[in-house]
Write a protein that holds these residues in place. Structure first.
Motif, PDB file in Angstrom:
ATOM      1  N   MET A  81       0.829  -1.197   0.000  1.00 15.29           N
ATOM      2  CA  MET A  81       0.000   0.000   0.000  1.00 15.29           C
ATOM      3  C   MET A  81       0.871   1.258   0.000  1.00 15.29           C
ATOM      4  SD  MET A  81      -3.091   1.293   2.570  1.00 15.29           S
ATOM      5  CE  MET A  81      -2.875  -0.100   3.557  1.00 15.29           C
ATOM      6  N   THR A  82       1.919   1.264   0.813  1.00 22.07           N
ATOM      7  CA  THR A  82       2.820   2.420   0.873  1.00 22.07           C
ATOM      8  C   THR A  82       3.504   2.638  -0.469  1.00 22.07           C
ATOM      9  OG1 THR A  82       3.178   2.006   3.229  1.00 22.07           O
ATOM     10  CG2 THR A  82       4.789   3.410   2.122  1.00 22.07           C
ATOM     11  N   GLU A  83       3.957   1.553  -1.108  1.00 26.14           N
ATOM     12  CA  GLU A  83       4.611   1.668  -2.414  1.00 26.14           C
ATOM     13  C   GLU A  83       3.650   2.222  -3.470  1.00 26.14           C
ATOM     14  OE1 GLU A  83       6.121  -2.244  -3.214  1.00 26.14           O
ATOM     15  OE2 GLU A  83       7.797  -2.030  -1.810  1.00 26.14           O
ATOM     16  N   VAL A  84       2.387   1.776  -3.431  1.00 22.29           N
ATOM     17  CA  VAL A  84       1.390   2.258  -4.400  1.00 22.29           C
ATOM     18  C   VAL A  84       1.143   3.747  -4.211  1.00 22.29           C
ATOM     19  CG1 VAL A  84      -1.052   2.113  -5.050  1.00 22.29           C
ATOM     20  CG2 VAL A  84       0.288   0.027  -4.751  1.00 22.29           C
ATOM     21  N   ILE A  85       0.981   4.188  -2.960  1.00 22.28           N
ATOM     22  CA  ILE A  85       0.726   5.615  -2.689  1.00 22.28           C
ATOM     23  C   ILE A  85       1.945   6.446  -3.048  1.00 22.28           C
ATOM     24  CG2 ILE A  85       0.201   7.305  -0.879  1.00 22.28           C
ATOM     25  CD1 ILE A  85      -1.441   5.066   0.504  1.00 22.28           C
ATOM     26  N   ASP A  86       3.150   5.967  -2.703  1.00 27.27           N
ATOM     27  CA  ASP A  86       4.378   6.685  -3.063  1.00 27.27           C
ATOM     28  C   ASP A  86       4.519   6.788  -4.575  1.00 27.27           C
ATOM     29  OD1 ASP A  86       5.094   7.108  -0.422  1.00 27.27           O
ATOM     30  OD2 ASP A  86       6.550   5.460  -0.332  1.00 27.27           O
ATOM     31  N   ASP A  87       4.197   5.709  -5.277  1.00 28.83           N
ATOM     32  CA  ASP A  87       4.306   5.692  -6.735  1.00 28.83           C
ATOM     33  C   ASP A  87       3.337   6.695  -7.367  1.00 28.83           C
ATOM     34  OD1 ASP A  87       5.441   4.474  -9.165  1.00 28.83           O
ATOM     35  OD2 ASP A  87       3.357   3.791  -9.494  1.00 28.83           O
ATOM     36  N   ALA A  88       2.210   6.931  -6.721  1.00 30.72           N
ATOM     37  CA  ALA A  88       1.227   7.899  -7.229  1.00 30.72           C
ATOM     38  C   ALA A  88       1.710   9.332  -7.022  1.00 30.72           C
ATOM     39  CB  ALA A  88      -0.114   7.690  -6.547  1.00 30.72           C
ATOM     40  N   GLY A  89       2.706   9.519  -6.158  1.00 29.77           N
ATOM     41  CA  GLY A  89       3.267  10.849  -5.944  1.00 29.77           C
ATOM     42  C   GLY A  89       2.389  11.747  -5.081  1.00 29.77           C
ATOM     43  N   VAL A  90       1.540  11.186  -4.239  1.00 25.43           N
ATOM     44  CA  VAL A  90       0.683  11.992  -3.374  1.00 25.43           C
ATOM     45  C   VAL A  90       1.072  11.775  -1.916  1.00 25.43           C
ATOM     46  CG1 VAL A  90      -1.282  12.029  -4.968  1.00 25.43           C
ATOM     47  CG2 VAL A  90      -1.087  10.176  -3.314  1.00 25.43           C
ATOM     48  N   LYS A  91       0.706  12.752  -1.062  1.00 22.18           N
ATOM     49  CA  LYS A  91       1.054  12.651   0.351  1.00 22.18           C
ATOM     50  C   LYS A  91       0.038  11.830   1.130  1.00 22.18           C
ATOM     51  CE  LYS A  91       3.780  16.767   0.680  1.00 22.18           C
ATOM     52  NZ  LYS A  91       4.427  17.612   1.611  1.00 22.18           N
ATOM     53  N   GLN A  92      -1.189  11.805   0.630  1.00 27.28           N
ATOM     54  CA  GLN A  92      -2.208  11.010   1.299  1.00 27.28           C
ATOM     55  C   GLN A  92      -3.310  10.659   0.312  1.00 27.28           C
ATOM     56  OE1 GLN A  92      -3.664  13.424   4.537  1.00 27.28           O
ATOM     57  NE2 GLN A  92      -5.519  13.986   3.438  1.00 27.28           N
ATOM     58  N   GLN A  94      -7.485   9.645   0.344  1.00 29.63           N
ATOM     59  CA  GLN A  94      -8.698   9.509   1.143  1.00 29.63           C
ATOM     60  C   GLN A  94      -9.656   8.596   0.389  1.00 29.63           C
ATOM     61  OE1 GLN A  94     -10.135  13.121   2.765  1.00 29.63           O
ATOM     62  NE2 GLN A  94     -11.958  12.183   3.661  1.00 29.63           N
ATOM     63  N   THR A  95      -9.999   7.484   1.047  1.00 29.89           N
ATOM     64  CA  THR A  95     -10.952   6.549   0.454  1.00 29.89           C
ATOM     65  C   THR A  95     -12.297   6.742   1.155  1.00 29.89           C
ATOM     66  OG1 THR A  95     -10.512   4.770   2.023  1.00 29.89           O
ATOM     67  CG2 THR A  95      -9.083   4.891   0.080  1.00 29.89           C
ATOM     68  N   LYS A  96     -13.241   5.901   0.851  1.00 30.51           N
ATOM     69  CA  LYS A  96     -14.560   6.015   1.460  1.00 30.51           C
ATOM     70  C   LYS A  96     -14.498   5.856   2.983  1.00 30.51           C
ATOM     71  CE  LYS A  96     -19.183   3.971   1.170  1.00 30.51           C
ATOM     72  NZ  LYS A  96     -20.020   2.967   0.537  1.00 30.51           N
ATOM     73  N   HIS A  97     -13.587   4.982   3.473  1.00 25.83           N
ATOM     74  CA  HIS A  97     -13.539   4.687   4.900  1.00 25.83           C
ATOM     75  C   HIS A  97     -12.255   5.125   5.604  1.00 25.83           C
ATOM     76  CE1 HIS A  97     -17.168   2.267   4.583  1.00 25.83           C
ATOM     77  NE2 HIS A  97     -16.641   1.653   3.526  1.00 25.83           N
ATOM     78  N   ILE A  99      -8.286   7.417   5.693  1.00 30.67           N
ATOM     79  CA  ILE A  99      -7.312   8.383   5.199  1.00 30.67           C
ATOM     80  C   ILE A  99      -5.961   7.677   5.321  1.00 30.67           C
ATOM     81  CG2 ILE A  99      -6.196  10.602   5.597  1.00 30.67           C
ATOM     82  CD1 ILE A  99      -8.835  11.570   6.849  1.00 30.67           C
ATOM     83  N   LEU A 100      -5.314   7.497   4.193  1.00 34.69           N
ATOM     84  CA  LEU A 100      -4.054   6.749   4.155  1.00 34.69           C
ATOM     85  C   LEU A 100      -2.905   7.714   3.947  1.00 34.69           C
ATOM     86  CD1 LEU A 100      -5.383   3.968   1.756  1.00 34.69           C
ATOM     87  CD2 LEU A 100      -5.341   3.911   4.262  1.00 34.69           C
ATOM     88  N   LYS A 101      -1.989   7.785   4.927  1.00 33.97           N
ATOM     89  CA  LYS A 101      -0.857   8.708   4.866  1.00 33.97           C
ATOM     90  C   LYS A 101       0.438   7.937   5.094  1.00 33.97           C
ATOM     91  CE  LYS A 101      -3.243  12.397   7.359  1.00 33.97           C
ATOM     92  NZ  LYS A 101      -3.119  13.321   8.471  1.00 33.97           N
ATOM     93  N   PRO A 102       1.209   7.721   4.054  1.00 32.58           N
ATOM     94  CA  PRO A 102       2.532   7.131   4.290  1.00 32.58           C
ATOM     95  C   PRO A 102       3.389   8.113   5.096  1.00 32.58           C
ATOM     96  CG  PRO A 102       1.931   6.952   1.987  1.00 32.58           C
ATOM     97  CD  PRO A 102       0.931   7.866   2.639  1.00 32.58           C
ATOM     98  N   ARG A 103       4.183   7.603   5.989  1.00 35.59           N
ATOM     99  CA  ARG A 103       5.073   8.470   6.754  1.00 35.59           C
ATOM    100  C   ARG A 103       6.376   7.752   7.025  1.00 35.59           C
ATOM    101  NH1 ARG A 103       3.659   8.358  13.097  1.00 35.59           N
ATOM    102  NH2 ARG A 103       5.827   8.957  13.125  1.00 35.59           N
ATOM    103  N   ASN A 104       7.376   8.515   7.357  1.00 38.20           N
ATOM    104  CA  ASN A 104       8.697   7.959   7.658  1.00 38.20           C
ATOM    105  C   ASN A 104       8.807   7.646   9.146  1.00 38.20           C
ATOM    106  OD1 ASN A 104       9.728   8.139   5.029  1.00 38.20           O
ATOM    107  ND2 ASN A 104      10.127  10.317   5.311  1.00 38.20           N
ATOM    108  N   TYR A 105       9.272   6.471   9.424  1.00 37.54           N
ATOM    109  CA  TYR A 105       9.574   6.074  10.793  1.00 37.54           C
ATOM    110  C   TYR A 105      11.086   5.959  10.917  1.00 37.54           C
ATOM    111  CZ  TYR A 105       4.660   4.891  11.431  1.00 37.54           C
ATOM    112  OH  TYR A 105       3.298   4.953  11.534  1.00 37.54           O
ATOM    113  N   ARG A 106      11.550   5.688  12.131  1.00 33.11           N
ATOM    114  CA  ARG A 106      12.981   5.491  12.330  1.00 33.11           C
ATOM    115  C   ARG A 106      13.441   4.354  11.426  1.00 33.11           C
ATOM    116  NH1 ARG A 106      15.860   3.072  17.634  1.00 33.11           N
ATOM    117  NH2 ARG A 106      17.975   3.390  16.924  1.00 33.11           N
ATOM    118  N   GLN A 107      14.589   4.556  10.802  1.00 34.10           N
ATOM    119  CA  GLN A 107      15.112   3.550   9.872  1.00 34.10           C
ATOM    120  C   GLN A 107      15.468   2.262  10.616  1.00 34.10           C
ATOM    121  OE1 GLN A 107      18.326   5.952   8.264  1.00 34.10           O
ATOM    122  NE2 GLN A 107      17.204   6.165   6.332  1.00 34.10           N
ATOM    123  N   LYS A 108      15.321   1.155   9.900  1.00 33.20           N
ATOM    124  CA  LYS A 108      15.669  -0.146  10.460  1.00 33.20           C
ATOM    125  C   LYS A 108      17.168  -0.367  10.328  1.00 33.20           C
ATOM    126  CE  LYS A 108      11.453  -2.557   9.083  1.00 33.20           C
ATOM    127  NZ  LYS A 108      10.936  -3.673   8.289  1.00 33.20           N
TER     128      LYS A 108
END
Length: 159
Positions: A81-92, A94-97, A99-108
């Protein structure tokens, strides 16, 4: 009558001299049958509990495997899901149910080859454990060891 009471009754009857041999035999047989029936019931309960323990052990293993499966599936779906949203070039999105927001967490931190790591990143840990075999042998020989003792370990086998 409780099992220990039956054992005591058997001991008391055996020690008496005023009971006729036939009466003594009949009484002992009756008490022993009662004791054997109760012990048989206990053995049955132990067998049932053993079967329940085995069943639950296997169930825990199955549930652990299922949990691992669903955790991996969730992680893979989130990554997708994160890869799909990143590939679309959007920050978030919003679907019917949702709000999907990819974000950066501490690196592994991934260790690809431990042997190549410099010693700076190595940590030596000292593990202290008890040599139970040596402890047992010394206690068995009669050596007094503070903080340890032998305890009887008797069990009945059920066949």
């Amino acid at each position: 009558m409780k099992l220990f009471e039956i054992n005591d009754a058997i001991k008391q009857i055996v020690d008496r001299d005023d009971i006729a041999p036939v009466t003594l035999k009949d009484t002992l047989d009756s008490l022993e049958l009662t004791r054997d029936a109760k012990l048989d019931g206990l053995a049955s309960l132990i067998e049932r509990d053993t079967a329940d323990i085995d069943f639950l052990t296997n169930k825990i293993k199955q549930l652990t495997e299922q949990k691992r499966h669903f955790q991996n599936q969730k992680d893979n779906l989130l990554k997708y899901m994160t890869e799909v949203i990143d590939d679309a070039g959007v920050k978030q999105v919003q679907t019917k149910h949702y709000i999907l927001k990819p974000r950066n967490y501490r690196q592994k931190t991934i260790i690809s080859d431990e042997l190549k790591l410099p010693d700076t990143y190595r940590e030596k840990k000292e593990v202290v454990s008890i040599n139970k075999q040596l402890l047992y042998n010394d206690l068995k020989k009669g050596v007094e060891i503070p903080g340890a003792h032998l305890e009887p370990n008797r069990k009945t086998t059920i066949n």
